[in-house]
Design a protein around this motif. Structure first.
Motif, PDB file in Angstrom:
ATOM      1  N   ALA A   1       0.655  -1.563   0.222  1.00 34.96           N
ATOM      2  CA  ALA A   1       0.214   0.256   0.139  1.00 34.96           C
ATOM      3  C   ALA A   1       0.730   0.966   0.285  1.00 34.96           C
ATOM      4  N   ALA A   2       1.547   1.264   0.416  1.00 39.86           N
ATOM      5  CA  ALA A   2       2.700   2.290   0.978  1.00 39.86           C
ATOM      6  C   ALA A   2       3.775   2.622  -0.474  1.00 39.86           C
ATOM      7  N   SER A   3       3.823   1.245  -1.240  1.00 38.62           N
ATOM      8  CA  SER A   3       4.575   1.252  -2.208  1.00 38.62           C
ATOM      9  C   SER A   3       4.030   2.701  -3.699  1.00 38.62           C
ATOM     10  N   GLY A   4       2.306   1.604  -3.056  1.00 31.73           N
ATOM     11  CA  GLY A   4       1.471   2.446  -4.765  1.00 31.73           C
ATOM     12  C   GLY A   4       1.503   3.294  -4.276  1.00 31.73           C
ATOM     13  N   SER A   5       1.396   4.403  -2.981  1.00 31.09           N
ATOM     14  CA  SER A   5       0.955   5.539  -2.752  1.00 31.09           C
ATOM     15  C   SER A   5       1.989   6.107  -3.586  1.00 31.09           C
ATOM     16  N   CYS A   6       3.841   5.888  -2.650  1.00 27.21           N
ATOM     17  CA  CYS A   6       4.722   6.887  -3.302  1.00 27.21           C
ATOM     18  C   CYS A   6       4.643   6.689  -4.503  1.00 27.21           C
TER      19      CYS A   6
ATOM     20  N   TYR B   1       4.232   9.762  -9.506  1.00 27.61           N
ATOM     21  CA  TYR B   1       3.301  10.312 -11.306  1.00 27.61           C
ATOM     22  C   TYR B   1       2.435  11.523 -11.136  1.00 27.61           C
ATOM     23  N   LEU B   2       2.190  11.698  -9.975  1.00 27.57           N
ATOM     24  CA  LEU B   2       2.009  13.679 -10.402  1.00 27.57           C
ATOM     25  C   LEU B   2       1.926  14.097  -9.600  1.00 27.57           C
ATOM     26  N   VAL B   3       3.694  14.399  -9.631  1.00 27.99           N
ATOM     27  CA  VAL B   3       4.885  15.419  -9.454  1.00 27.99           C
ATOM     28  C   VAL B   3       5.230  15.583 -10.915  1.00 27.99           C
ATOM     29  N   GLN B   4       5.446  14.563 -11.654  1.00 24.37           N
ATOM     30  CA  GLN B   4       6.135  14.672 -12.932  1.00 24.37           C
ATOM     31  C   GLN B   4       4.892  14.999 -13.903  1.00 24.37           C
ATOM     32  N   LYS B   5       3.959  14.553 -13.297  1.00 23.80           N
ATOM     33  CA  LYS B   5       3.079  15.713 -14.449  1.00 23.80           C
ATOM     34  C   LYS B   5       2.458  16.801 -14.416  1.00 23.80           C
ATOM     35  N   THR B   6       2.996  17.772 -12.842  1.00 22.66           N
ATOM     36  CA  THR B   6       2.833  18.493 -12.456  1.00 22.66           C
ATOM     37  C   THR B   6       3.992  19.534 -13.511  1.00 22.66           C
ATOM     38  N   PHE B   7       5.216  18.740 -14.017  1.00 24.59           N
ATOM     39  CA  PHE B   7       6.345  19.531 -13.873  1.00 24.59           C
ATOM     40  C   PHE B   7       6.096  19.558 -15.828  1.00 24.59           C
ATOM     41  N   SER B   8       5.338  18.731 -15.889  1.00 24.79           N
ATOM     42  CA  SER B   8       5.095  18.442 -17.657  1.00 24.79           C
ATOM     43  C   SER B   8       4.861  19.574 -18.336  1.00 24.79           C
ATOM     44  N   ARG B   9       3.406  19.873 -17.244  1.00 24.27           N
ATOM     45  CA  ARG B   9       2.462  20.904 -18.410  1.00 24.27           C
ATOM     46  C   ARG B   9       2.837  22.460 -17.594  1.00 24.27           C
TER      47      ARG B   9
ATOM     48  N   TYR C   1      11.538  11.401 -17.541  1.00 25.30           N
ATOM     49  CA  TYR C   1      11.320  12.392 -16.272  1.00 25.30           C
ATOM     50  C   TYR C   1      12.436  12.867 -15.625  1.00 25.30           C
ATOM     51  N   LEU C   2      11.742  13.741 -14.828  1.00 25.45           N
ATOM     52  CA  LEU C   2      12.623  14.769 -13.942  1.00 25.45           C
ATOM     53  C   LEU C   2      13.296  13.598 -12.548  1.00 25.45           C
ATOM     54  N   ARG C   3      14.666  13.861 -12.792  1.00 20.67           N
ATOM     55  CA  ARG C   3      15.666  13.357 -11.413  1.00 20.67           C
ATOM     56  C   ARG C   3      15.323  14.119 -10.218  1.00 20.67           C
ATOM     57  N   LEU C   4      14.145  13.699  -9.457  1.00 18.32           N
ATOM     58  CA  LEU C   4      13.685  14.964  -8.632  1.00 18.32           C
ATOM     59  C   LEU C   4      14.484  15.173  -7.365  1.00 18.32           C
ATOM     60  N   THR C   5      15.433  14.188  -7.128  1.00 16.57           N
ATOM     61  CA  THR C   5      16.782  14.038  -5.943  1.00 16.57           C
ATOM     62  C   THR C   5      17.645  15.677  -6.343  1.00 16.57           C
ATOM     63  N   ASP C   6      17.973  15.766  -7.746  1.00 17.85           N
ATOM     64  CA  ASP C   6      18.496  17.255  -8.322  1.00 17.85           C
ATOM     65  C   ASP C   6      18.443  18.129  -8.054  1.00 17.85           C
ATOM     66  N   LYS C   7      19.261  18.496  -7.436  1.00 19.25           N
ATOM     67  CA  LYS C   7      19.175  19.365  -6.230  1.00 19.25           C
ATOM     68  C   LYS C   7      19.285  20.911  -7.272  1.00 19.25           C
ATOM     69  N   TYR C   8      19.825  20.666  -8.496  1.00 18.94           N
ATOM     70  CA  TYR C   8      19.793  21.407  -9.499  1.00 18.94           C
ATOM     71  C   TYR C   8      18.120  21.763 -10.241  1.00 18.94           C
TER      72      TYR C   8
END
Length: 207
Positions: free
Chosen positions: A87-92, A97-105, A134-141
């Motif tokens: 359940a936790a993995s599915g939520s993550c 996915y939602l964060v990536q979609k937000t950036f791409s739009r 996809y963006l690498r969300l852990t990248d500080k840039y």
């Protein structure tokens, strides 16, 4: 009548205490329940009244393990941990996915890709068709706040791969984003400038 009701009840109660002393109270094995039922039946003679039979039946039933059903329906700890992890993995995964979609739009993201697709030198270096990853969300840039946004977008093509660096800003919240700089850096370190504001046209705007 070979057994009186009071004598039968005392015998039943004594048997229950002996059962508890031997650590059998919490057992869910059906053999223990059958043993109690046999004990109850053995204390009932044909001459006992229906009222006595009913009372003895209730007293015997109250001595049976109260957690038998719950014990049978319980889940092992290992399975509980497994399902909680799933359940936790599915939520993550959904959140990622939602964060990536937000950036791409976002407008600054789309503006940067327009600059890449319209630049002949960059297309020649990467090859076509282009793939945007996809963006690498852990990248500080990668950084976005109310007034500034910086992204490092992974891109690739048949010939090479690299990152599209994007810098954008806006004057106030809910205003248009203005590109400040866009350049492509290939995996060999080569940089290809794609956009930089000039004096005549110092910004590219998009809702």
């Amino acid at each position: 009548m070979s057994w009186s009701f009071s004598a039968g009840l005392r015998s039943s109660t004594k048997a229950a205490f002996l059962w508890k002393d031997h650590g059998l109270q919490g057992q869910t094995d059906g053999r223990h329940c059958s043993a109690m039922e046999e004990l109850r039946d053995s204390k009932l003679s044909s001459g006992d009244s229906d009222v006595q039979r009913l009372r003895l039946h209730r007293e015997t039933a109250s001595l049976l393990p109260a957690q038998s059903l719950g014990s049978r329906m319980s889940m092992p700890l290992g399975k509980q941990v497994f399902f909680a992890g799933v359940a936790a993995s599915g939520s993550c995964a959904i959140l990622y996915y939602l964060v990536q979609k937000t950036f791409s739009r976002a407008s600054y993201y789309q503006l940067a890709l327009e600059q890449l697709h319209s630049h002949p030198e960059a297309l020649e270096a990467l090859g076509t068709p282009l793939n945007v990853h996809y963006l690498r969300l852990t990248d500080k840039y990668n950084f976005v706040d109310i007034a500034d946004a910086k992204l490092k977008i992974p891109v690739s093509g048949p010939k090479s791969e690299g990152h599209l660096y994007v810098s954008s800003s806006r004057d106030a919240p809910f205003k248009r984003w203005n590109l400040q700089e866009v350049f492509l850096e290939l995996k060999d370190g080569q940089q290809i400038p794609l956009f930089k504001p000039s004096r005549d046209n110092d910004e590219v705007k998009k809702e």
